[in-house]
Structures are given as C-alpha cells and as structure tokens.
Design a protein around this motif. Sequence first.
Motif, PDB file in Angstrom:
ATOM      1  N   UNK A 204       0.888  -1.200  -0.009  1.00 30.10           N
ATOM      2  CA  UNK A 204       0.144  -0.116   0.034  1.00 30.10           C
ATOM      3  C   UNK A 204       0.987   1.194  -0.123  1.00 30.10           C
ATOM      4  N   UNK A 205       0.420   2.507  -0.796  1.00 30.97           N
ATOM      5  CA  UNK A 205       1.320   3.448  -0.878  1.00 30.97           C
ATOM      6  C   UNK A 205       0.443   4.722  -0.905  1.00 30.97           C
ATOM      7  N   UNK A 206       0.829   5.616   0.016  1.00 36.07           N
ATOM      8  CA  UNK A 206       0.174   7.051   0.078  1.00 36.07           C
ATOM      9  C   UNK A 206       0.931   8.077  -0.894  1.00 36.07           C
ATOM     10  N   UNK A 207       0.227   8.413  -2.001  1.00 34.72           N
ATOM     11  CA  UNK A 207       0.677   9.681  -2.690  1.00 34.72           C
ATOM     12  C   UNK A 207       0.282  11.151  -2.293  1.00 34.72           C
ATOM     13  N   UNK A 208       1.192  11.856  -2.278  1.00 29.40           N
ATOM     14  CA  UNK A 208       0.994  13.169  -1.443  1.00 29.40           C
ATOM     15  C   UNK A 208       1.853  14.082  -2.049  1.00 29.40           C
ATOM     16  N   UNK A 209       1.870  15.366  -1.767  1.00 33.42           N
ATOM     17  CA  UNK A 209       2.606  16.310  -2.101  1.00 33.42           C
ATOM     18  C   UNK A 209       3.898  16.812  -1.033  1.00 33.42           C
ATOM     19  N   UNK A 210       4.855  17.131  -1.467  1.00 33.17           N
ATOM     20  CA  UNK A 210       6.094  16.959  -0.826  1.00 33.17           C
ATOM     21  C   UNK A 210       6.030  17.776   0.500  1.00 33.17           C
TER      22      UNK A 210
ATOM     23  N   UNK B 149       8.172  10.781  -6.766  1.00 32.77           N
ATOM     24  CA  UNK B 149       7.095  10.222  -7.637  1.00 32.77           C
ATOM     25  C   UNK B 149       7.058  10.959  -8.975  1.00 32.77           C
ATOM     26  N   UNK B 150       7.378  10.434 -10.067  1.00 28.16           N
ATOM     27  CA  UNK B 150       7.798  11.216 -11.297  1.00 28.16           C
ATOM     28  C   UNK B 150       6.488  11.176 -12.176  1.00 28.16           C
ATOM     29  N   UNK B 151       5.594  10.262 -12.040  1.00 27.22           N
ATOM     30  CA  UNK B 151       4.554   9.771 -13.263  1.00 27.22           C
ATOM     31  C   UNK B 151       3.410  10.211 -12.477  1.00 27.22           C
ATOM     32  N   UNK B 152       3.078  11.233 -11.900  1.00 29.10           N
ATOM     33  CA  UNK B 152       1.938  11.879 -11.461  1.00 29.10           C
ATOM     34  C   UNK B 152       1.945  13.285 -11.388  1.00 29.10           C
ATOM     35  N   UNK B 153       1.090  13.598 -12.086  1.00 24.02           N
ATOM     36  CA  UNK B 153       0.730  15.259 -12.446  1.00 24.02           C
ATOM     37  C   UNK B 153       0.637  16.062 -11.091  1.00 24.02           C
ATOM     38  N   UNK B 154      -0.434  15.319 -10.061  1.00 24.60           N
ATOM     39  CA  UNK B 154      -0.703  15.854  -8.814  1.00 24.60           C
ATOM     40  C   UNK B 154      -0.023  15.617  -7.546  1.00 24.60           C
ATOM     41  N   UNK B 155       0.835  14.754  -7.616  1.00 25.37           N
ATOM     42  CA  UNK B 155       1.609  14.440  -6.590  1.00 25.37           C
ATOM     43  C   UNK B 155       3.163  14.076  -6.843  1.00 25.37           C
TER      44      UNK B 155
ATOM     45  N   UNK C 103      -6.038  16.173   8.438  1.00 29.64           N
ATOM     46  CA  UNK C 103      -5.274  17.509   8.755  1.00 29.64           C
ATOM     47  C   UNK C 103      -4.068  17.959   7.648  1.00 29.64           C
ATOM     48  N   UNK C 104      -3.766  16.879   7.091  1.00 34.17           N
ATOM     49  CA  UNK C 104      -2.588  17.041   6.109  1.00 34.17           C
ATOM     50  C   UNK C 104      -3.066  16.904   4.739  1.00 34.17           C
ATOM     51  N   UNK C 105      -4.542  16.851   4.412  1.00 33.88           N
ATOM     52  CA  UNK C 105      -4.991  16.620   3.080  1.00 33.88           C
ATOM     53  C   UNK C 105      -4.809  15.187   2.486  1.00 33.88           C
ATOM     54  N   UNK C 106      -4.771  14.167   3.348  1.00 34.44           N
ATOM     55  CA  UNK C 106      -4.640  12.834   2.934  1.00 34.44           C
ATOM     56  C   UNK C 106      -5.926  12.084   3.299  1.00 34.44           C
ATOM     57  N   UNK C 107      -6.312  11.670   2.037  1.00 36.29           N
ATOM     58  CA  UNK C 107      -7.720  10.653   2.161  1.00 36.29           C
ATOM     59  C   UNK C 107      -7.577   9.151   1.672  1.00 36.29           C
ATOM     60  N   UNK C 108      -8.646   8.477   1.349  1.00 38.61           N
ATOM     61  CA  UNK C 108      -8.427   7.307   0.658  1.00 38.61           C
ATOM     62  C   UNK C 108      -7.963   7.642  -0.981  1.00 38.61           C
ATOM     63  N   UNK C 109      -8.209   8.776  -1.384  1.00 38.28           N
ATOM     64  CA  UNK C 109      -7.888   9.077  -2.605  1.00 38.28           C
ATOM     65  C   UNK C 109      -6.494   9.018  -2.824  1.00 38.28           C
ATOM     66  N   UNK C 110      -5.639   9.175  -1.908  1.00 34.63           N
ATOM     67  CA  UNK C 110      -4.352   9.141  -1.835  1.00 34.63           C
ATOM     68  C   UNK C 110      -3.665   7.684  -1.829  1.00 34.63           C
TER      69      UNK C 110
END
Length: 451
Positions: free
Chosen positions: A43-49, A75-81, A108-115
């Motif tokens: 399992x992986x969480x994608x998010x902004x730096x 992460x280099x293959x995602x436009x959002x994260x 609180x750090x904008x991480x949800x199931x979408x990540x």
Amino acid sequence: MIFGQIRVLISKMSTLRVSLVPDAVQGMKQLDREKFQRTIAVPVLHLCSDKVAKALSVCKPYILKLENFKPVQNLCDDDKFDRRIYLNPLKVECWTDIPEEVRQSFSSCDVSEDNFISRQIQLKYENYSYEDIFKAVLPEGEETVSGFSHIGHIIHLNLRDHLLEYKTLIGTVLVDKIKTCRTVVNKCNIIDNTYRNFKMEVIAGDEDFFVTVKESNCHFQFDFSKVYWNPRLCNEHDRVLKTLKPNDILFDVFCGVGPFAVPAARKKCRVFANDLNPDSFKWLNHNAEHNNIKKTFFKSYNLDGKDFICNIFKKFLIDCCKKEEVIHPHAKIYVTMNLPALAVEFLKYFNGLLDDRELFDKFHLDIIVYVYCFAPGDDPVEIAKKMVIDNIGRDVTSLILNVFGVRNVSPTKEMMKVTLKLTKEILFGVSDQDCNEPPSKKKCVESATEN
C-alpha cells in the motif's frame, strides 16, 4: 550496538519482517541469495512534498521498514503528487485497516482514501536484516542465534548443536549484513581455565584474529585466538575504574591484556599487572606501550596468581610497613581478581600472608579487593558471599562491602563481584578480638589450583 558488544534476541523479532521473507528459504543450509527474491503488493500513499513531514508523523507505526529501501520516494509519473510513502502490507491492506483516529489525523494534512493505492515492489536478499533471515531459515520452534559478541572485525558465536549444520550460512549472512565484520568464529569448547582462552573455528570470512578494540578511552590490540576478551564486561571495567583515583595502587592478579590495568595506569594509578598466559602478557605490554603508559605507573608480571600474591603483593605490603615504599597518604590499594571460575580459590593466600609480627602495628593500609565468581543457584548474592568466606578461611561477613551482579551467564548462573575490605587482621592471620596473639604463620599451599 555493533561496536563492542551485540546482544540480539532474535526469538523476539517482529513477525512482520519475518513473514516478508519467502517461505522457500526455510531450512536452507547453503546460502542462495537469489531465493530471497519476492514480489509483493504494498500500500502506498501519494501526496505532495509539503505534506510529507506531517503525514509521516501520523503514519509512523505503519511505514514499511526494510534494509536498503527508502519508504519515502519521489514520484515522477503523477501530475498531482510528487512523493509516495510505502506502508507495511502486513499491517495495512486497505484504507479501512488504518484506525479511525489515524485517518482523522490524516485529514489535517489533506490525505484521504484518494491518496491510497497499491503498488508492486520486488524484495531481494539485500532488503532483509540478518534477524529476518535467521528467523526465516533456521528451524522453527528451536532456540536460534540468541546473541553474539563483536570484537573488532570478528563476530564470536557460541552455536548450539542443532545449529551447527547451518553454521556456514549463519557466518556468511553476518559477514554480508554487518559492515564492520570480516571474520565469524564459533566457539568450539569451554574456556581453558589455565590461559582463559578457547578453541574456535572460522565459519566465514578471513582467518584473521588480530583485532583492535577501543574501551575505557584506550585502544587494545591482541590475537583473539590466544587470549581472553569479553566485550560484555566493558561496563564492569568502567565501574571499577571510576573508583580509582590518581596515586591509588592497583594489583591486577589476572589482568589479561589489560582492560583494568592499562586505563588505571593512564589515570596515574600505580599498577602491578599479572597474567599467567604468555600471550596475554605479551599483548598487555604491547597495549601499555601502545597507549603511552609511563613505566613509572606500570609494572607487569607473567606469574601464577598464587606467586603474584605471595611474592609481589606481599613484598609491597612489607615495604610499605618498613617505609621502603612510600604511597600517597590518601591512597587506597585495590586488588582485582577477574577469573570468575577460579578467583575465589586464591583468597586463601591473603589469610596469614604476613608473618612478621613486628610489622602489625606499622600496618596502616586501606585495601579493597574485587573478586569475581560464578554463582550458580537461586540466591547468587548469598552463594557468592559463602564462596568468599569458605575460600578465605575465616568469617569476613562484616568486611564484605558489596555483592554485585555483573551479568547473567546462563538461566541458572550469574557472574558476581564481591567487594571485600582486606584488613591487617586477615593479612597477619589474627582474630579481631585478640590482636596481641602472634599471627599464624601460614605458607602458600603448593598444591593449590593453578591460575
């Protein structure tokens, strides 16, 4: 801690890291690194730096921790994260496996199931620690590699019989996984009581026994195959050394290569160091010179412990009484006897050591003895006391200042240190009640057990 002493209780390892190792390696006797390869879904969480630091503080217990693997990657293959955090697949398979309170903290750090996504990764031999490998390979339900010592570049094992068929694998894995290790040896017999060493077999790496060890701010060099050195005693060495002050006198009866003697002389104590083993004597003198110990503070002897006590120690006491030896008015004399299998048997030589009655009233020395012993049984403190009393040949209960447990040797045996005040009544062989009686003129028994 890799430098000095390592004690690893592999039987208590987390089942997490063991279960990530492929089942196919169980029972392997010759190391095949290729068989440790495995592809797993993680399992992986994608998010902004800018959210990584806060997210890590929230999910720290769930992060995937492996050797040579970064749990946070670009992460280099995602436009959002632009970052991904890898989670432990044995703790988290889906988003709802994460506790509710942790998920709320994620918000609180904008991480949800979408990540949250799943990603395939390949694990290799390089990703597993030696604990992981031993737990996966060695027989289940049997005692495994319970601990080992690290002496310079050498790892010293004491393998149980059921592990001997795995010894080559065990040694090779340790050389691979511990950067400072170049040689792995297995102890082949009990410590020889004469020279305090043991036979050993090289099971992996170089056949190189010359080591350099740092302890008590000194550097010690020696051939580990010919002398005794136990890194588990470094704290005990420091405890005793802290009691010594400049101008104190130390008689080290079984000094080995100098873990008490060399640092004590460096503190400007006068040291008389003795060991029967000629190789220990050789490296003792080497270490004194290597650490720039001045000869005014250091004398060495290659004698049996009995002869050292009955001649060197005795002469020093007589010379002090006759004012031929002058010591600092506040100095104490310390005697260390670190040969736990036999040291108490040498206590009898102190009882009645001095036979010149005219010196009795001139004796004003403060002497402390640290004698080490193995105490098997349920009450090691009382057992150690009894061993001291029985061997010195008189009731010295009131003179035993302390009994300290140094280390556990086995489930039924402790290594103990007994601190004993050595009085003139003991040394002249007279009772406390009647110091006017002439002392018993006891001679050293020639048939005593040798050092």
